[in-house]
Design an enzyme around this catalytic site. Structure first.
Site, mmCIF file in Angstrom:
data_model
loop_
_atom_site.group_PDB
_atom_site.id
_atom_site.type_symbol
_atom_site.label_atom_id
_atom_site.label_comp_id
_atom_site.label_asym_id
_atom_site.label_seq_id
_atom_site.Cartn_x
_atom_site.Cartn_y
_atom_site.Cartn_z
ATOM 1 N N TYR A 123 24.032 0.847 6.542
ATOM 2 C CA TYR A 123 22.815 0.566 5.932
ATOM 3 C C TYR A 123 22.605 0.448 4.626
ATOM 4 C CZ TYR A 123 17.816 1.885 5.512
ATOM 5 O OH TYR A 123 16.449 1.737 5.209
ATOM 6 N N SER B 297 19.546 -4.780 8.324
ATOM 7 C CA SER B 297 19.655 -3.995 7.161
ATOM 8 C C SER B 297 20.730 -3.714 6.694
ATOM 9 C CB SER B 297 19.137 -2.602 7.583
ATOM 10 O OG SER B 297 17.989 -2.499 8.453
ATOM 11 N N HIS C 188 20.135 -9.262 4.680
ATOM 12 C CA HIS C 188 20.962 -9.149 3.300
ATOM 13 C C HIS C 188 22.094 -9.929 3.296
ATOM 14 C CE1 HIS C 188 18.699 -5.451 1.825
ATOM 15 N NE2 HIS C 188 18.327 -5.357 3.001
ATOM 16 N N HIS D 202 14.602 -10.166 8.516
ATOM 17 C CA HIS D 202 14.882 -9.544 7.175
ATOM 18 C C HIS D 202 16.429 -9.680 7.173
ATOM 19 C CE1 HIS D 202 14.473 -6.553 3.966
ATOM 20 N NE2 HIS D 202 15.529 -6.212 4.453
ATOM 21 N N HIS E 83 15.614 -0.482 -4.882
ATOM 22 C CA HIS E 83 16.797 0.351 -4.535
ATOM 23 C C HIS E 83 17.911 0.260 -5.632
ATOM 24 C CE1 HIS E 83 15.849 1.913 -0.779
ATOM 25 N NE2 HIS E 83 15.723 0.799 0.007
ATOM 26 N N ARG F 33 10.050 -4.343 -3.438
ATOM 27 C CA ARG F 33 10.366 -3.016 -2.632
ATOM 28 C C ARG F 33 11.728 -2.789 -2.411
ATOM 29 N NH1 ARG F 33 12.686 -1.713 1.713
ATOM 30 N NH2 ARG F 33 12.232 -3.708 2.893
ATOM 31 N N ASP F 34 12.392 -3.827 -1.802
ATOM 32 C CA ASP F 34 13.763 -3.566 -1.302
ATOM 33 C C ASP F 34 14.461 -3.746 -2.731
ATOM 34 O OD1 ASP F 34 16.430 -3.544 0.079
ATOM 35 O OD2 ASP F 34 15.549 -4.700 1.519
#
Length: 348
Positions: A290, A170, A201, A199, A20, A16-17
Protein backbone atom coordinates in the site's frame (compact mmCIF):
# COMPACT_ATOMS: atom_id res chain seq x y z
CA UNK A 1 -5.08 0.93 -30.65
CA UNK A 2 -7.30 3.71 -31.97
CA UNK A 3 -8.82 5.80 -29.19
CA UNK A 4 -9.32 8.86 -31.39
CA UNK A 5 -12.29 10.91 -30.19
CA UNK A 6 -12.69 8.99 -26.93
CA UNK A 7 -13.75 11.30 -24.08
CA UNK A 8 -12.54 10.80 -20.52
CA UNK A 9 -12.87 12.66 -17.24
CA UNK A 10 -9.49 13.37 -15.67
CA UNK A 11 -9.81 13.41 -11.89
CA UNK A 12 -7.11 15.27 -9.95
CA UNK A 13 -5.54 13.72 -6.83
CA UNK A 14 -2.98 16.42 -5.96
CA UNK A 15 -4.95 17.80 -3.02
CA UNK A 16 -5.87 14.41 -1.52
CA UNK A 17 -3.33 11.69 -2.42
CA UNK A 18 -0.75 14.47 -2.50
CA UNK A 19 -1.43 15.01 1.18
CA UNK A 20 0.50 11.80 1.97
CA UNK A 21 3.97 13.08 0.95
CA UNK A 22 3.04 16.43 2.52
CA UNK A 23 2.27 14.60 5.77
CA UNK A 24 -1.21 16.15 5.49
CA UNK A 25 0.30 19.58 6.24
CA UNK A 26 -0.74 21.46 3.11
CA UNK A 27 -1.73 25.03 3.94
CA UNK A 28 -5.04 26.59 2.94
CA UNK A 29 -3.19 29.00 0.63
CA UNK A 30 -1.38 26.15 -1.12
CA UNK A 31 -4.64 24.25 -1.43
CA UNK A 32 -6.48 27.24 -2.90
CA UNK A 33 -3.65 28.21 -5.26
CA UNK A 34 -3.29 24.74 -6.75
CA UNK A 35 -7.06 24.19 -6.97
CA UNK A 36 -7.50 27.47 -8.86
CA UNK A 37 -4.66 26.54 -11.22
CA UNK A 38 -6.23 23.16 -11.93
CA UNK A 39 -9.64 24.77 -12.42
CA UNK A 40 -8.24 27.31 -14.89
CA UNK A 41 -6.43 24.54 -16.79
CA UNK A 42 -9.75 22.78 -17.38
CA UNK A 43 -9.49 19.90 -14.89
CA UNK A 44 -13.15 18.95 -14.34
CA UNK A 45 -12.93 17.09 -11.01
CA UNK A 46 -10.62 17.80 -8.06
CA UNK A 47 -10.41 15.70 -4.88
CA UNK A 48 -9.89 17.54 -1.58
CA UNK A 49 -9.53 15.83 1.82
CA UNK A 50 -7.04 14.39 4.28
CA UNK A 51 -4.91 11.79 2.47
CA UNK A 52 -6.93 9.00 4.08
CA UNK A 53 -10.24 10.64 3.30
CA UNK A 54 -12.90 12.38 5.35
CA UNK A 55 -12.29 11.87 9.06
CA UNK A 56 -8.70 10.73 8.46
CA UNK A 57 -7.29 13.08 11.10
CA UNK A 58 -6.07 10.67 13.80
CA UNK A 59 -3.05 9.27 15.62
CA UNK A 60 -3.05 6.33 13.21
CA UNK A 61 -3.09 8.32 9.96
CA UNK A 62 -1.70 11.71 10.97
CA UNK A 63 -3.10 15.07 11.99
CA UNK A 64 -3.51 17.62 9.17
CA UNK A 65 -2.76 21.33 9.21
CA UNK A 66 -6.49 22.04 8.80
CA UNK A 67 -9.75 20.13 9.05
CA UNK A 68 -11.58 18.66 6.06
CA UNK A 69 -14.26 21.32 6.56
CA UNK A 70 -11.66 24.09 6.35
CA UNK A 71 -10.03 22.69 3.21
CA UNK A 72 -13.34 22.08 1.43
CA UNK A 73 -14.78 25.39 2.60
CA UNK A 74 -11.74 27.24 1.23
CA UNK A 75 -11.63 25.54 -2.18
CA UNK A 76 -15.23 24.95 -3.29
CA UNK A 77 -16.35 28.63 -3.47
CA UNK A 78 -13.36 29.45 -5.71
CA UNK A 79 -14.12 26.90 -8.43
CA UNK A 80 -15.40 28.34 -11.71
CA UNK A 81 -15.92 25.12 -13.68
CA UNK A 82 -14.39 22.25 -11.70
CA UNK A 83 -16.41 20.09 -9.32
CA UNK A 84 -14.92 18.90 -6.02
CA UNK A 85 -14.87 15.31 -4.80
CA UNK A 86 -14.10 13.75 -1.43
CA UNK A 87 -12.83 10.30 -0.49
CA UNK A 88 -14.47 8.34 2.32
CA UNK A 89 -13.28 5.05 3.82
CA UNK A 90 -16.01 3.37 5.90
CA UNK A 91 -14.60 2.89 9.39
CA UNK A 92 -12.65 6.15 9.12
CA UNK A 93 -15.26 8.45 7.60
CA UNK A 94 -18.85 8.37 8.86
CA UNK A 95 -22.27 9.25 7.50
CA UNK A 96 -21.95 12.54 9.38
CA UNK A 97 -18.79 13.33 7.42
CA UNK A 98 -20.69 12.49 4.24
CA UNK A 99 -23.54 14.83 5.14
CA UNK A 100 -21.03 17.58 6.01
CA UNK A 101 -19.37 17.18 2.61
CA UNK A 102 -22.72 17.45 0.85
CA UNK A 103 -23.62 20.60 2.80
CA UNK A 104 -20.30 22.22 1.83
CA UNK A 105 -20.96 21.60 -1.85
CA UNK A 106 -18.99 18.42 -2.57
CA UNK A 107 -20.26 17.00 -5.88
CA UNK A 108 -18.70 13.54 -5.93
CA UNK A 109 -18.20 11.11 -3.06
CA UNK A 110 -15.87 8.15 -3.51
CA UNK A 111 -16.51 5.34 -1.05
CA UNK A 112 -13.34 3.28 -0.76
CA UNK A 113 -12.88 -0.25 0.57
CA UNK A 114 -10.28 -2.98 0.29
CA UNK A 115 -10.87 -4.93 -2.92
CA UNK A 116 -12.51 -7.84 -1.05
CA UNK A 117 -14.67 -5.79 1.33
CA UNK A 118 -17.21 -3.95 -0.83
CA UNK A 119 -19.99 -5.05 1.53
CA UNK A 120 -18.91 -2.45 4.12
CA UNK A 121 -19.70 0.34 1.64
CA UNK A 122 -23.46 -0.23 1.42
CA UNK A 123 -24.57 2.34 4.01
CA UNK A 124 -22.38 5.14 2.66
CA UNK A 125 -23.07 4.49 -1.03
CA UNK A 126 -26.82 4.25 -0.43
CA UNK A 127 -26.84 7.52 1.53
CA UNK A 128 -24.76 9.33 -1.10
CA UNK A 129 -27.23 8.32 -3.81
CA UNK A 130 -30.13 9.38 -1.59
CA UNK A 131 -28.41 12.78 -1.28
CA UNK A 132 -28.22 12.84 -5.10
CA UNK A 133 -24.43 12.92 -5.17
CA UNK A 134 -22.24 11.54 -7.93
CA UNK A 135 -21.49 8.26 -6.14
CA UNK A 136 -18.37 6.21 -6.80
CA UNK A 137 -17.28 2.84 -5.44
CA UNK A 138 -13.50 2.64 -5.06
CA UNK A 139 -11.91 -0.83 -4.82
CA UNK A 140 -8.41 -0.43 -3.38
CA UNK A 141 -5.36 -2.71 -3.71
CA UNK A 142 -7.03 -4.32 -6.73
CA UNK A 143 -4.00 -6.48 -7.52
CA UNK A 144 -4.90 -8.57 -4.44
CA UNK A 145 -8.10 -9.86 -6.04
CA UNK A 146 -8.69 -11.81 -9.25
CA UNK A 147 -10.64 -10.37 -12.17
CA UNK A 148 -13.54 -12.65 -11.22
CA UNK A 149 -13.36 -11.57 -7.60
CA UNK A 150 -13.34 -7.90 -8.57
CA UNK A 151 -16.41 -8.44 -10.75
CA UNK A 152 -18.35 -9.66 -7.71
CA UNK A 153 -17.17 -6.73 -5.59
CA UNK A 154 -17.91 -4.16 -8.30
CA UNK A 155 -21.41 -5.54 -8.81
CA UNK A 156 -22.06 -5.22 -5.08
CA UNK A 157 -21.11 -1.54 -5.17
CA UNK A 158 -23.26 -1.05 -8.25
CA UNK A 159 -26.20 -2.74 -6.51
CA UNK A 160 -25.87 -0.36 -3.55
CA UNK A 161 -26.23 2.60 -5.92
CA UNK A 162 -22.75 3.46 -7.22
CA UNK A 163 -22.97 5.08 -10.66
CA UNK A 164 -19.22 4.57 -11.18
CA UNK A 165 -16.82 1.89 -9.92
CA UNK A 166 -13.04 2.31 -9.72
CA UNK A 167 -10.37 -0.34 -9.97
CA UNK A 168 -7.55 1.06 -7.86
CA UNK A 169 -3.88 0.11 -8.11
CA UNK A 170 -3.01 1.45 -4.66
CA UNK A 171 0.40 -0.25 -4.65
CA UNK A 172 1.43 0.67 -8.19
CA UNK A 173 1.93 -3.08 -8.67
CA UNK A 174 -0.08 -3.78 -11.79
CA UNK A 175 1.25 -4.02 -15.33
CA UNK A 176 -0.89 -3.18 -18.39
CA UNK A 177 -1.99 -6.80 -18.86
CA UNK A 178 -3.13 -6.91 -15.21
CA UNK A 179 -5.16 -3.75 -15.81
CA UNK A 180 -6.72 -5.12 -19.00
CA UNK A 181 -7.69 -8.40 -17.34
CA UNK A 182 -9.37 -6.70 -14.38
CA UNK A 183 -11.00 -3.70 -16.05
CA UNK A 184 -12.06 -5.75 -19.06
CA UNK A 185 -13.89 -8.24 -16.85
CA UNK A 186 -15.50 -5.55 -14.70
CA UNK A 187 -16.58 -3.44 -17.70
CA UNK A 188 -18.28 -6.46 -19.24
CA UNK A 189 -20.13 -7.26 -16.00
CA UNK A 190 -21.41 -3.80 -15.06
CA UNK A 191 -24.47 -2.12 -16.54
CA UNK A 192 -23.62 -0.03 -19.63
CA UNK A 193 -24.63 3.17 -17.82
CA UNK A 194 -22.33 2.49 -14.85
CA UNK A 195 -19.01 4.24 -15.42
CA UNK A 196 -15.64 2.58 -14.89
CA UNK A 197 -12.61 4.36 -13.43
CA UNK A 198 -8.91 3.67 -12.83
CA UNK A 199 -6.55 5.03 -10.18
CA UNK A 200 -2.85 4.35 -10.71
CA UNK A 201 0.47 4.87 -8.95
CA UNK A 202 3.84 5.32 -10.61
CA UNK A 203 5.97 2.98 -8.46
CA UNK A 204 6.91 0.84 -11.48
CA UNK A 205 6.63 3.78 -13.93
CA UNK A 206 3.43 2.22 -15.28
CA UNK A 207 1.04 5.06 -14.41
CA UNK A 208 0.57 6.32 -17.97
CA UNK A 209 0.65 2.91 -19.67
CA UNK A 210 -1.84 1.47 -17.18
CA UNK A 211 -4.16 4.46 -17.55
CA UNK A 212 -4.20 4.13 -21.34
CA UNK A 213 -4.83 0.38 -20.97
CA UNK A 214 -7.77 1.26 -18.72
CA UNK A 215 -9.19 3.64 -21.34
CA UNK A 216 -8.85 0.84 -23.91
CA UNK A 217 -11.04 -1.30 -21.64
CA UNK A 218 -13.76 1.32 -21.41
CA UNK A 219 -12.71 3.38 -18.39
CA UNK A 220 -14.06 6.92 -18.66
CA UNK A 221 -12.61 8.34 -15.43
CA UNK A 222 -8.86 8.40 -14.89
CA UNK A 223 -7.09 9.65 -11.76
CA UNK A 224 -3.85 11.63 -11.97
CA UNK A 225 -1.95 14.20 -9.91
CA UNK A 226 -0.10 17.34 -10.90
CA UNK A 227 3.64 16.58 -10.97
CA UNK A 228 2.59 13.13 -9.74
CA UNK A 229 2.23 14.40 -6.15
CA UNK A 230 0.91 11.37 -4.29
CA UNK A 231 1.84 8.40 -2.13
CA UNK A 232 4.90 6.31 -2.99
CA UNK A 233 6.43 7.41 -6.29
CA UNK A 234 3.26 9.40 -6.81
CA UNK A 235 0.14 9.07 -8.88
CA UNK A 236 -0.01 9.04 -12.66
CA UNK A 237 1.49 12.46 -13.54
CA UNK A 238 -1.38 14.62 -14.80
CA UNK A 239 0.58 16.79 -17.22
CA UNK A 240 2.11 13.73 -18.91
CA UNK A 241 -1.23 11.91 -19.10
CA UNK A 242 -2.89 14.94 -20.70
CA UNK A 243 -0.08 15.27 -23.27
CA UNK A 244 -0.21 11.56 -24.15
CA UNK A 245 -4.00 11.68 -24.46
CA UNK A 246 -3.71 14.71 -26.73
CA UNK A 247 -1.24 12.85 -28.95
CA UNK A 248 -3.64 9.89 -29.13
CA UNK A 249 -6.73 11.98 -29.80
CA UNK A 250 -8.30 11.18 -26.42
CA UNK A 251 -10.33 14.18 -25.31
CA UNK A 252 -9.71 15.39 -21.74
CA UNK A 253 -10.72 19.05 -21.99
CA UNK A 254 -7.52 19.96 -20.11
CA UNK A 255 -5.10 22.52 -21.57
CA UNK A 256 -1.79 20.80 -22.35
CA UNK A 257 0.32 23.87 -21.55
CA UNK A 258 -1.61 25.24 -18.57
CA UNK A 259 -1.49 21.92 -16.73
CA UNK A 260 2.30 21.84 -17.17
CA UNK A 261 2.51 25.29 -15.60
CA UNK A 262 0.47 24.15 -12.59
CA UNK A 263 2.97 21.34 -12.03
CA UNK A 264 6.11 23.47 -12.46
CA UNK A 265 4.99 26.72 -10.87
CA UNK A 266 2.64 25.62 -8.10
CA UNK A 267 3.15 21.96 -7.15
CA UNK A 268 6.89 21.24 -7.47
CA UNK A 269 7.81 24.25 -5.25
CA UNK A 270 5.76 22.89 -2.32
CA UNK A 271 7.23 19.37 -2.40
CA UNK A 272 9.07 18.43 0.79
CA UNK A 273 11.17 15.97 -1.23
CA UNK A 274 11.27 14.92 -4.89
CA UNK A 275 8.47 12.56 -5.90
CA UNK A 276 10.46 9.93 -7.77
CA UNK A 277 11.00 6.21 -8.06
CA UNK A 278 13.62 5.63 -5.36
CA UNK A 279 14.48 2.18 -4.01
CA UNK A 280 11.75 2.32 -1.38
CA UNK A 281 8.90 3.43 -3.64
CA UNK A 282 10.10 0.92 -6.25
CA UNK A 283 9.83 -1.72 -3.54
CA UNK A 284 6.21 -0.70 -2.94
CA UNK A 285 5.37 -1.51 -6.54
CA UNK A 286 7.52 -4.62 -6.77
CA UNK A 287 6.22 -6.13 -3.51
CA UNK A 288 2.63 -4.89 -3.89
CA UNK A 289 2.54 -2.75 -0.74
CA UNK A 290 0.00 0.00 0.00
CA UNK A 291 1.47 3.32 -1.17
CA UNK A 292 0.86 5.40 1.95
CA UNK A 293 2.95 2.93 4.01
CA UNK A 294 6.12 4.48 2.57
CA UNK A 295 6.66 7.34 5.03
CA UNK A 296 5.62 5.13 7.96
CA UNK A 297 8.32 2.64 6.93
CA UNK A 298 10.92 5.41 6.58
CA UNK A 299 10.10 6.65 10.09
CA UNK A 300 10.40 3.10 11.43
CA UNK A 301 13.80 2.81 9.70
CA UNK A 302 15.07 5.86 11.58
CA UNK A 303 13.68 4.58 14.87
CA UNK A 304 14.74 0.92 14.75
CA UNK A 305 17.63 0.83 12.28
CA UNK A 306 15.91 -1.58 9.88
CA UNK A 307 16.01 -0.47 6.21
CA UNK A 308 12.62 0.73 4.97
CA UNK A 309 12.95 -1.58 1.99
CA UNK A 310 13.26 -4.59 4.27
CA UNK A 311 10.20 -3.49 6.24
CA UNK A 312 8.16 -2.97 3.06
CA UNK A 313 9.08 -6.38 1.65
CA UNK A 314 7.97 -8.01 4.90
CA UNK A 315 4.70 -6.04 4.86
CA UNK A 316 4.10 -7.31 1.33
CA UNK A 317 4.88 -10.88 2.40
CA UNK A 318 2.35 -10.56 5.23
CA UNK A 319 -0.30 -9.13 2.90
CA UNK A 320 -0.80 -5.97 4.95
CA UNK A 321 -3.44 -3.56 3.64
CA UNK A 322 -4.55 0.02 4.23
CA UNK A 323 -5.76 0.49 7.79
CA UNK A 324 -2.95 -1.63 9.28
CA UNK A 325 -0.51 1.27 9.66
CA UNK A 326 -0.04 0.38 13.33
CA UNK A 327 1.47 -2.95 12.25
CA UNK A 328 4.34 -1.24 10.44
CA UNK A 329 6.09 -0.39 13.68
CA UNK A 330 5.34 -3.86 15.05
CA UNK A 331 6.92 -5.38 11.93
CA UNK A 332 9.99 -3.14 12.29
CA UNK A 333 10.41 -4.18 15.94
CA UNK A 334 10.20 -7.87 14.98
CA UNK A 335 12.78 -7.42 12.21
CA UNK A 336 15.09 -5.43 14.52
CA UNK A 337 14.96 -8.21 17.13
CA UNK A 338 15.71 -10.81 14.46
CA UNK A 339 18.69 -8.75 13.26
CA UNK A 340 20.01 -8.38 16.82
CA UNK A 341 19.63 -12.10 17.48
CA UNK A 342 21.45 -12.95 14.26
CA UNK A 343 24.26 -10.53 15.11
CA UNK A 344 24.68 -12.12 18.55
CA UNK A 345 24.93 -15.59 17.03
CA UNK A 346 27.55 -14.40 14.53
CA UNK A 347 29.53 -12.74 17.33
CA UNK A 348 29.41 -15.92 19.38
Amino acid sequence: MNLQGKKITVHDMTLRDGMHPKRHMMTLEQMKSIACGLDAAGVPLIEVTHGDGLGGSSVNYGFPAHSDEEYLGAVIPLMKQAKVSALLLPGIGTVDHLKMAKELGVHTIRVATHCTEADVSEQHIALARKLEMDTVGFLMMAHMNSPEGLVGQAKLMESYGANCVYITDSAGYMLPDDVRARLGAVREALKPETELGFHGHHNLAMGIANSIAAVECGATRIDAASAGLGAGAGNTPMEVLVAVCDRMGIQTGVDVWAIQDVAEDLVVPIMDFPIRIDRDSLTLGYAGVYGSFLLFAKRAERKYGVPAREILVELGRRGMVGGQEDMIEDTAITLAKARASKAQKVAA
